[in-house]
Design a protein around this motif. Structure first.
Motif: not given
Length: 359
Positions: A221-242
């Motif tokens: 069972e793996l999970e990944c967190a995705v966070l959108q950039d406030p200024e540039r909505p097309t840019e996503l930060l994706c964490s290393w999976p947990s």
């Protein structure tokens, strides 16, 4: 610097009421008091909204007394506050943190209220919230987009399907039965035999009008967190999976396992090679976009022993205590809990500014 009024909405009508309170307490404690003035709005189990204006610190439960509160449509954050036997007052809310999980909070209902009120709010918009909450609709959209999911059946009545038929259709001797629109593993059963199948279906129907029967997937069972950039909505930060490894005392990562101190081993950074982690991150970002998510989401996976990945679900408002997996994954990515809350507030206000500029 003028402080903004930030309303933290918590509690709610769903079975995840208590989980919401724990998440909201963590957000309240992290809020920068130099920049934000917290306004606590508790939603009681009967659905009434109460201003928690007599609480010293964060309340341990929603107090259903004092002043009721409601947002005014189209008023740009103006909220009407009424105390019994007193006149009405107006509060101005600059931004809302809807820290609720499950139906009536995470499913687009509250998001619709906030959009109608024309107030900035943290999290996904109405449509993404609604489709991610309904696991049947979410799986259909993922499948139609060519993304991998486990096989499933959707039930709308208790007698719609029997155990043997489900086994044969899903090609799985073991089945999972769950409410279609709930989280935290509430109402979920792992079923091995016909004698317990109907009880599992009845349990799941106790939490809603639609139930999913899914093929059992043996794997990690793996999970990944995705966070959108406030200024540039097309840019996503994706964490290393947990990774979540349930204790052998639990059949799977149940609600009880999530509550128990030793119910599961959680690894904020899963033991994966870089190529596999990159593949999971890419699939998480694609899922985020396909579902129309904004601000944040947690994408949950199963991974078979042969490396095959299956998307289990998408959480648009995941549990948000400091020890919850989404903040822990973000911390591994270099974003502390306090900074994460600030970034989400910033995203809400930037999105609102862009929407007002284009209207």
């Amino acid at each position: 610097m003028t402080r903004r009024n930030a309303a933290i909405i918590f509690g709610g009508r769903s079975a995840e009421h208590d989980v919401s309170i724990m998440s909201a307490r963590s957000v309240y404690e992290s809020l920068d008091r130099k920049r934000y003035n917290p306004i606590l709005v508790g939603i009681a189990r009967d659905g009434k909204w109460w201003l928690q204006d007599h609480a010293k610190g964060f309340p341990v439960h929603v107090a259903s007394t004092g002043s009721q509160i409601a947002f005014l449509p189209g008023a740009g954050g103006a909220a009407l506050v009424h105390r019994r036997n007193e006149d009405y007052r107006i509060y101005h809310i600059d931004v809302v943190l809807p820290i609720l999980h499950g139906p009536f909070g995470e499913d687009g209902v509250l998001q619709g209220v906030l959009e109608t009120a024309q107030v900035p709010f943290v999290g996904c918009p109405v449509l993404a919230s609604a489709i991610c909450m309904d696991k049947q609709i979410a799986k259909r959209i993922l499948r139609d987009a060519g993304l991998p999911i486990a096989q499933f059946l959707a039930l709308t009545t208790r007698e719609e399907v029997n155990f043997r038929f489900a086994q044969q259709t899903l090609h799985s001797p073991t089945l999972f039965v769950k409410p279609a629109s709930l989280g935290s593993s509430i109402g979920v059963s792992k079923v091995h035999c016909e004698s317990t199948f109907q009880a599992a279906v009845d349990l799941a129907f106790g939490y809603g009008s639609k139930v999913l029967v899914e093929a059992y997937v043996e794997g990690r069972e793996l999970e990944c967190a995705v966070l959108q950039d406030p200024e540039r909505p097309t840019e996503l930060l994706c964490s290393w999976p947990s990774e979540i490894i349930p204790n052998s005392q639990h059949a799977f990562f149940t609600y009880q396992a999530k509550s128990d101190a030793g119910g599961a081993i959680t690894k904020a950074k899963a033991d994966l090679d870089e190529a596999l982690a990159n593949r999971i991150q890419a699939l998480s970002c694609e899922t985020f976009k396909v579902m129309g998510c904004e601000a944040l989401a947690r994408v949950d996976f199963f991974m078979r022993s042969n490396g095959e990945l299956l998307i289990n679900e998408v959480n648009t408002l995941p549990s948000f205590t400091r020890s919850s997996m989404f903040p822990k994954m973000m911390k591994e990515s270099g974003i502390s809990y306090d900074v994460l809350v600030e970034r989400l507030l910033e995203h809400a206000m930037k999105r609102y500014e862009r929407a007002m500029a284009s209207s």
